[in-house]
Write an enzyme that holds these catalytic residues in place. Structure first.
Site, short mmCIF file in Angstrom:
data_model
loop_
_atom_site.label_atom_id
_atom_site.label_comp_id
_atom_site.label_asym_id
_atom_site.label_seq_id
_atom_site.Cartn_x
_atom_site.Cartn_y
_atom_site.Cartn_z
N GLU A 131 0.83 -1.21 0.00
CA GLU A 131 0.00 0.00 0.00
C GLU A 131 0.87 1.26 0.00
OE1 GLU A 131 -4.04 -1.85 1.92
OE2 GLU A 131 -2.91 -0.42 3.15
N GLU A 361 9.07 -7.40 -2.25
CA GLU A 361 8.85 -8.70 -1.60
C GLU A 361 9.77 -8.91 -0.40
OE1 GLU A 361 7.88 -11.89 -4.12
OE2 GLU A 361 7.47 -10.60 -5.83
#
Length: 381
Positions: A131, A361
Site C-alpha cells: 500500500e 517482496e
C-alpha cells in the site's frame, strides 16, 4: 559460469528446462532488451511464448500447468533474469503471486475459471498487497472489504503492482471484520482503476501500476475461501521470493559473462585488462559470490521439493543473492568504464533493476530481521 559443476547436480529434466529457457532468452530477449528498457516497453508479444514453453504456473499440477519441480522453476527464473528482471517479474507474479493463491486457497470454480487461461497466457494476473503508506508492515493494511448482503465492498489503494494495468484479475488482500482476506477483483468492475506508474528508472521493461478501489462490489464467489489472516499473502510471497533467489544469480551471471568478453578485448597500457591482477581479482570475487549463490539456491530448491522449506531459509537466500547480484552489477559497471553507463552493456540495466528487486517482496532489512528473529527468538520489527 559454473566453477563447481552445479549443472551435474541437475536432473535431465532440469537441464532441459534450463537449456530451453536459456535459448529463448538468447534468441528473443537479449537482442532487444536494451531497446525495450530504454523505451520503457514491456514486450507483451512474448506472453504467448512464455505460455507455450510452460513457464506460467510451471510448478502447479493440473489446470494446463506443467507440474515442474521447484528447482526447475528456479532455473526458469534464473534464465529469465539473465535476460532482464522485468521479464522474470512478470512470470513470478503470474505464477507465484496470482496462480498459486488461486490454486492453494481458491474454490474449484475459481481454479477452473482462472488457472487454465492464465497458464495459456490468455488471462493476466496481478497481486495487490503493498500500500502507498508503506509495504513492510502488511498488518497495518488500510484497504478494507466490508460485507454487504451477498457481496463485499472494497475501498482503498495498492501501490507498486507489477502487471496491474494489463491484468484481467487482481488478487487483492483487504482487511475484513474477520482479518485479512483475499479477493479476486476483475478488470472492468465498477470503481476499480489500475493506472500505470510512469517515469521509472528501474524495471523499465515491466509494467508497474497503482490499484484504486472506490466502493468496488465483489461477489462472495470471488473471495478466496480457504485462507484467512496474513498467512495467505505471506505464503504467496514465500513462493515468489524463492524464485527471486535464483533470478539474482542470472543477473550476476549476465554481468560477469559480458565483462569477461569486454576485458579480454580492451587493451590499456599495452595489454588486455584480463592480464592485470586487479581485473582478475575482481572477476574472481564475482565468480566466488555467484558460486555461493548457486549453491544456496540449489540447496533451497531441494529443501522445498522435500516439503521442508522454512520462510527464514528463503529470507537468507533472497538477502544474500540479491545483495550479491547488486555488488556484481555495480563492480561490472565500474570495470566497463564510461561504456558501462549505456544500455549497450547490461550491467547498468541489471544494476538499476536490482535496486527494485532488493526492495520488493521484503526489503533487505526486513530479511535481515527475519534471520535475527530466527537466531534470537526476539521480534525486532
Amino acid at each position: 559460469m559454473d566453477l563447481y559443476d552445479i549443472r551435474s547436480e541437475l536432473s535431465d529434466e532440469e537441464q532441459m528446462v534450463q537449456d530451453t529457457v536459456g535459448r529463448f532468452v538468447d534468441e528473443k530477449v537479449l537482442p532487444n532488451i536494451g531497446e525495450w528498457f530504454e523505451d520503457g516497453y514491456f514486450p507483451r508479444e512474448l506472453i504467448p511464448e512464455f505460455a507455450e514453453l510452460g513457464l506460467l504456473g510451471s510448478s502447479l499440477e493440473g489446470y494446463d500447468c506443467a507440474g515442474l519441480n521447484s528447482v526447475s522453476y528456479g532455473l526458469i527464473c534464473q534464465e529469465l533474469e539473465r535476460g532482464d528482471s522485468g521479464l522474470r517479474s512478470f512470470v513470478s507474479v503470474q505464477s507465484s503471486l496470482c496462480m498459486f493463491p488461486i490454486y492453494a486457497y481458491g474454490s474449484e470454480e475459481q481454479k477452473e475459471k482462472w488457472l487454465p487461461p492464465m497458464a495459456r497466457g490468455e488471462k493476466i494476473g496481478c497481486f495487490g498487497l503493498t500500500e502507498p503508506h508503506g509495504g513492510s508492515d502488511p498488518s497495518n493494511m488500510k484497504t478494507t472489504a466490508k460485507k454487504k448482503g451477498d457481496d463485499w465492498v472494497i475501498n482503498g489503494a495498492k501501490m507498486w503492482i507489477t502487471n496491474g494495468s494489463i491484468a484481467d484479475v487482481a488478487i487483492v488482500w483487504a482487511m475484513t471484520e474477520d482479518g485479512v482476506q483475499g479477493f479476486l477483483v476483475e478488470k472492468g468492475m465498477k470503481g476499480f482503476d489500475a493506472p500505470e506508474i510512469k517515469h521509472k528508472m528501474s524495471l523499465r521493461a515491466s509494467i508497474t501500476s497503482s490499484l484504486y478501489f472506490d466502493n468496488v462490489v465483489v461477489p462472495e464467489a470471488n473471495r478466496l475461501p480457504k485462507v484467512k489472516g496474513l498467512k495467505g499473502p505471506l505464503s504467496c510471497l514465500t513462493q515468489a521470493r524463492y524464485g527471486i533467489t535464483w533470478g539474482g544469480i542470472g543477473a550476476a551471471q549476465a554481468c560477469l559473462r559480458e565483462l569477461l568478453d569486454y576485458t579480454a578485448d580492451r587493451k590499456l597500457f599495452g595489454r588486455p585488462l584480463t592480464q592485470t591482477q586487479t581485473t582478475q581479482l575482481r572477476l574472481a570475487e564475482m565468480s566466488r559470490q555467484i558460486t555461493l549463490g548457486q549453491l544456496m539456491s540449489l540447496r533451497l530448491g531441494r529443501i522445498k521439493d522435500a516439503g521442508k522449506l522454512h520462510p527464514s531459509q528463503v529470507s537468507l537466500a533472497k538477502w544474500n543473492n540479491i545483495r550479491m547480484a547488486m555488488d556484481v552489477a555495480r563492480d561490472a559497471r565500474d570495470l566497463l568504464g564510461g561504456a558501462g553507463i549505456t544500455v549497450e552493456h547490461c550491467p547498468i540495466r541489471h544494476m538499476l533493476n536490482l535496486e527494485s528487486v532488493i526492495t520488493y517482496e521484503g526489503t533487505e532489512t526486513v530479511h535481515q530481521l527475519i534471520i535475527g528473529r530466527e537466531l534470537t527468538g526476539e521480534m525486532a520489527f
